[in-house]
Scaffold this motif. Structure first.
Motif, PDB file in Angstrom:
ATOM      1  N   LYS A 284      69.248 133.347  42.902  1.00 13.24           N
ATOM      2  CA  LYS A 284      70.284 134.341  42.615  1.00 13.24           C
ATOM      3  C   LYS A 284      70.302 134.718  41.135  1.00 13.24           C
ATOM      4  CE  LYS A 284      74.696 133.119  43.383  1.00 13.24           C
ATOM      5  NZ  LYS A 284      75.912 132.722  44.087  1.00 13.24           N
ATOM      6  N   TYR A 285      70.100 133.717  40.283  1.00 10.66           N
ATOM      7  CA  TYR A 285      70.244 133.963  38.848  1.00 10.66           C
ATOM      8  C   TYR A 285      68.905 134.149  38.124  1.00 10.66           C
ATOM      9  CZ  TYR A 285      75.070 132.737  39.785  1.00 10.66           C
ATOM     10  OH  TYR A 285      76.344 132.725  40.295  1.00 10.66           O
ATOM     11  N   ILE A 312      68.536 133.660  34.031  1.00 10.14           N
ATOM     12  CA  ILE A 312      69.434 134.155  32.961  1.00 10.14           C
ATOM     13  C   ILE A 312      69.987 133.044  32.076  1.00 10.14           C
ATOM     14  CG2 ILE A 312      70.095 136.184  34.298  1.00 10.14           C
ATOM     15  CD1 ILE A 312      72.784 134.801  34.907  1.00 10.14           C
ATOM     16  N   GLY A 313      69.923 131.791  32.562  1.00  9.34           N
ATOM     17  CA  GLY A 313      70.390 130.674  31.733  1.00  9.34           C
ATOM     18  C   GLY A 313      71.908 130.597  31.640  1.00  9.34           C
ATOM     19  N   ILE A 314      72.380 129.531  31.011  1.00 11.68           N
ATOM     20  CA  ILE A 314      73.822 129.271  30.935  1.00 11.68           C
ATOM     21  C   ILE A 314      74.149 128.906  29.481  1.00 11.68           C
ATOM     22  CG2 ILE A 314      75.704 127.844  31.864  1.00 11.68           C
ATOM     23  CD1 ILE A 314      73.690 127.148  34.187  1.00 11.68           C
ATOM     24  N   ILE A 322      80.482 124.261  34.592  1.00  8.53           N
ATOM     25  CA  ILE A 322      79.947 124.848  35.832  1.00  8.53           C
ATOM     26  C   ILE A 322      80.137 123.988  37.086  1.00  8.53           C
ATOM     27  CG2 ILE A 322      78.261 126.454  34.837  1.00  8.53           C
ATOM     28  CD1 ILE A 322      76.157 124.264  35.240  1.00  8.53           C
ATOM     29  N   TYR A 327      84.646 127.680  39.005  1.00  8.43           N
ATOM     30  CA  TYR A 327      84.192 128.150  37.687  1.00  8.43           C
ATOM     31  C   TYR A 327      82.955 129.025  37.825  1.00  8.43           C
ATOM     32  CZ  TYR A 327      83.291 128.409  32.757  1.00  8.43           C
ATOM     33  OH  TYR A 327      83.112 128.885  31.486  1.00  8.43           O
ATOM     34  N   ARG A 328      83.005 130.193  37.214  1.00  9.23           N
ATOM     35  CA  ARG A 328      81.848 131.080  37.144  1.00  9.23           C
ATOM     36  C   ARG A 328      81.682 131.522  35.702  1.00  9.23           C
ATOM     37  NH1 ARG A 328      80.500 135.702  40.221  1.00  9.23           N
ATOM     38  NH2 ARG A 328      78.504 134.631  40.317  1.00  9.23           N
ATOM     39  N   THR A 340      81.179 132.399  44.363  1.00  8.83           N
ATOM     40  CA  THR A 340      82.550 131.899  44.510  1.00  8.83           C
ATOM     41  C   THR A 340      82.895 130.832  43.478  1.00  8.83           C
ATOM     42  OG1 THR A 340      81.800 130.181  46.012  1.00  8.83           O
ATOM     43  CG2 THR A 340      82.474 132.267  47.010  1.00  8.83           C
ATOM     44  N   GLY A 343      79.912 126.440  44.797  1.00  6.89           N
ATOM     45  CA  GLY A 343      78.653 125.800  45.196  1.00  6.89           C
ATOM     46  C   GLY A 343      78.336 124.539  44.402  1.00  6.89           C
ATOM     47  N   LEU A 344      78.425 124.615  43.079  1.00  5.46           N
ATOM     48  CA  LEU A 344      78.050 123.459  42.257  1.00  5.46           C
ATOM     49  C   LEU A 344      79.098 122.351  42.356  1.00  5.46           C
ATOM     50  CD1 LEU A 344      76.497 124.996  39.012  1.00  5.46           C
ATOM     51  CD2 LEU A 344      75.342 123.925  40.952  1.00  5.46           C
ATOM     52  N   SER A 368      67.167 127.636  33.415  1.00  7.87           N
ATOM     53  CA  SER A 368      67.997 126.439  33.603  1.00  7.87           C
ATOM     54  C   SER A 368      67.224 125.386  34.377  1.00  7.87           C
ATOM     55  CB  SER A 368      69.237 126.765  34.445  1.00  7.87           C
ATOM     56  OG  SER A 368      69.826 127.963  34.050  1.00  7.87           O
ATOM     57  N   PHE A 370      68.324 122.062  36.750  1.00 10.48           N
ATOM     58  CA  PHE A 370      69.347 121.189  37.328  1.00 10.48           C
ATOM     59  C   PHE A 370      68.659 119.906  37.777  1.00 10.48           C
ATOM     60  CE2 PHE A 370      73.287 123.560  37.580  1.00 10.48           C
ATOM     61  CZ  PHE A 370      72.843 124.832  37.203  1.00 10.48           C
TER      62      PHE A 370
HETATM   63  P1  ADP Z   1      78.496 130.705  42.303  1.00  9.34           P
HETATM   64  O1  ADP Z   1      78.939 130.951  43.707  1.00  9.34           O
HETATM   65  O2  ADP Z   1      79.261 131.522  41.304  1.00  9.34           O
HETATM   66  O3  ADP Z   1      77.026 130.825  42.122  1.00  9.34           O
HETATM   67  P2  ADP Z   1      78.228 127.898  41.632  1.00  9.34           P
HETATM   68  O4  ADP Z   1      79.275 126.832  41.648  1.00  9.34           O
HETATM   69  O5  ADP Z   1      77.032 127.694  42.458  1.00  9.34           O
HETATM   70  O6  ADP Z   1      78.983 129.225  41.999  1.00  9.34           O
HETATM   71  O7  ADP Z   1      77.792 128.091  40.116  1.00  9.34           O
HETATM   72  C1  ADP Z   1      78.773 128.159  39.098  1.00  9.34           C
HETATM   73  C2  ADP Z   1      78.289 129.042  37.971  1.00  9.34           C
HETATM   74  O8  ADP Z   1      77.205 128.394  37.295  1.00  9.34           O
HETATM   75  C3  ADP Z   1      77.730 130.377  38.420  1.00  9.34           C
HETATM   76  O9  ADP Z   1      78.750 131.338  38.576  1.00  9.34           O
HETATM   77  C4  ADP Z   1      76.779 130.725  37.290  1.00  9.34           C
HETATM   78  O10 ADP Z   1      77.512 131.288  36.218  1.00  9.34           O
HETATM   79  C5  ADP Z   1      76.279 129.368  36.827  1.00  9.34           C
HETATM   80  N1  ADP Z   1      74.963 129.033  37.426  1.00  9.34           N
HETATM   81  C6  ADP Z   1      74.712 128.200  38.452  1.00  9.34           C
HETATM   82  N2  ADP Z   1      73.391 128.088  38.675  1.00  9.34           N
HETATM   83  C7  ADP Z   1      72.781 128.868  37.762  1.00  9.34           C
HETATM   84  C8  ADP Z   1      71.403 129.171  37.451  1.00  9.34           C
HETATM   85  N3  ADP Z   1      70.392 128.637  38.142  1.00  9.34           N
HETATM   86  N4  ADP Z   1      71.172 130.021  36.418  1.00  9.34           N
HETATM   87  C9  ADP Z   1      72.178 130.554  35.704  1.00  9.34           C
HETATM   88  N5  ADP Z   1      73.481 130.314  35.941  1.00  9.34           N
HETATM   89  C10 ADP Z   1      73.793 129.485  36.946  1.00  9.34           C
END
Ligand code: ADP
Length: 449
Positions: A284-285, A312-314, A322, A327-328, A340, A343-344, A368, A370
């Motif tokens: 997605k990102y 896109i990174g964080i 996160i 939190y987004r 939403t 997920g994390l 990024s 994980f």
């Molecule tokens: P979402 O449904 O918004 O993706 P998550 O809980 O999965 O919710 O992720 C929280 C936030 O962490 C995301 O909104 C995004 O800003 C950031 N994030 C998560 N994974 C990535 C990734 N691989 N690259 C960049 N940003 C990420």
């Protein structure tokens, strides 16, 4: 000299210590003070009572862990490295409201507690441990969880219905609409999908807040397991024009790579959820042309899985938040990408329920990684657990074989009634739309022709 300034006298100091003692003796929270080696030099009556330790004299001079024995909230034994209380006591770092289960004396009784450790910074390196019974808090949280769970479950069904009708309206085989209406409905479809995902995530979150749900641990070869789950993403990555690489390899030298066999003891459904979220996010990102790498390797007594992307990174500010509920990161990129923020959070809970840890390394604009670290099994441990699984399966098979056969044939059972069944479309319903609706209903309710 100010009229109001008082000089501290010895009598004042004595008064203060008497008052402090009265306060400590009268509160319901347990308080234990130790020296820097963890040897108890003060306990209050609540601590004695909660731990069923008998008298103050019995525990003075003991090591704190003999009095304060903890399990995880799920009732799992905590090893030294997994136990945040032990870590805080060893390192002298503060601990804030860690939730665990207090083993009461030598009994089977457990009390849910929130434990904090405050180093006193005095010369003796004293540490103050406080713990409070959170039974009532958990009960209230359970009621809230129940409410959210029921509400999101109920709301998911009409959302799936709306989604189903929009899909039908957008399908040229089932409806005729002009281009303007198509634009409106496409926007409505996107929003209803987002809502459906939100309710699904809320439902998953409440399931996970429900402490009655425990992981169903099974022995597994982790490289094969992670590969088989993430293989599902190859096609999606290709479609999104993103390179996807799975590599479970250890560089032996520059030319040879050795496949590693890594054993774990995990819940298969949790593993799928974790990887779905991490690889789903990476896709997605990460914009078109980017890359995703998934890797599994053994690292001492841990298994280390990483999901890396060039997306896109964080930013550092967002990185520390996160894993929190909802939190987004808010920036021009994430604003256009749906999500939403659950997920994390769900992923972290799942990882921790299996005795693992999750963290991320990233910089804004630079991709990024994980990491998920889980307890590792040795080959012997894996074999032993596999034997136990086979024995259990044999016993279950025998039990099933000895059960009387049902006299009613299955086909006479009442069919499951669908929630969304627009009569006028039943004959013309294309398979694609049916599948879409079934997916939205999460496979729980089947389309009946
Ligand atoms: P979402 O449904 O918004 O993706 P998550 O809980 O999965 O919710 O992720 C929280 C936030 O962490 C995301 O909104 C995004 O800003 C950031 N994030 C998560 N994974 C990535 C990734 N691989 N690259 C960049 N940003 C990420």
């Amino acid at each position: 000299m100010s009229l109001f300034k008082r000089t501290k006298t010895k009598a004042d100091a004595d008064d203060q210590s008497v008052l402090a003692e009265i306060a400590l003796k009268s509160i319901n929270d347990g308080v234990i003070m130790t020296d820097k080696n963890g040897i108890i030099n003060f306990v209050n009556p609540a601590a004695i009572k909660m731990t069923n330790s008998g008298t103050t004299e019995r525990v003075m001079g003991l090591e704190y862990s003999l009095m304060l024995k903890l399990e995880s909230q799920e009732g799992r034994e905590l090893s030294e490295t997994e136990n945040p209380l032990a870590q805080a006591m060893q390192t002298g770092q503060p601990l804030d409201s860690f939730r665990g289960s207090l083993i009461v004396g030598t009994t089977d009784k457990r009390i849910p507690v929130a434990i904090s450790v405050s180093p006193t910074n005095n010369l003796n390196g004293n540490r103050v441990i406080t713990f409070r019974n959170i039974t009532k808090e958990l009960q209230e949280e359970g009621e809230q969880t129940e409410f959210i769970s029921t509400a999101s479950h109920e709301m998911r069904t009409p959302v799936a219905t709306i989604d189903g009708y929009i899909t039908l309206a957008l399908n040229p085989q089932t409806a005729t609409i002009d281009e303007r209406a198509r634009g409106y409905l496409t926007a409505a479809e996107k929003a209803s999908k987002h809502l459906g995902k939100l309710f699904q995530d809320l439902l998953d979150t409440t399931k996970l807040d429900d402490r009655r749900i425990r992981p169903n641990f099974e022995p597994a070869e982790m490289v094969g397991l992670v590969k088989s789950i993430t293989d599902d993403y190859i096609a999606r990555a290709k479609e999104a024009k993103i390179n996807f690489t799975f590599g479970s390899n250890e560089s032996v030298n520059n030319t040879h790579r050795m496949e590693q066999v890594v054993y774990g003891f995990v819940d298969m459904n949790f593993m799928r959820e974790i990887l779905d979220n991490l690889v789903g996010n990476a896709l997605k990102y990460t914009p078109e042309g980017g890359s995703i790498y998934v890797n599994v390797r053994g690292d001492g007594d841990r298994i280390l899985i990483n999901v890396t992307d060039t997306g896109i990174g964080i930013s550092a500010d967002d990185l520390s938040h996160i894993f929190q509920k909802f939190y987004r990161a808010d920036n021009s990129d994430t604003r256009t990408i749906g999500g939403t923020g659950l997920g994390l959070y769900i992923t972290k809970q799942r990882v921790e329920a299996m005795g693992g840890k999750i963290w991320a390394e990233s910089a804004f604009g630079e991709g990024s990684t994980f990491y998920v670290s889980l307890p590792r099994l040795t080959g012997d441990e894996y074999e032993k657990r596999m034997i136990a699984v086979r024995q259990r399966q044999m016993i279950e098979q025998l039990a099933r074989a000895n059960q009387p056969q049902p006299s009613t044939p299955q086909s006479t059972l009442a069919p499951i009634q669908p929630q969304f069944q627009p009569q006028q479309f039943q004959q013309t319903q294309p398979q694609l739309v049916q599948n879409q609706i079934n997916n939205n209903l999460n496979g729980e309710i089947k389309w009946v022709k």
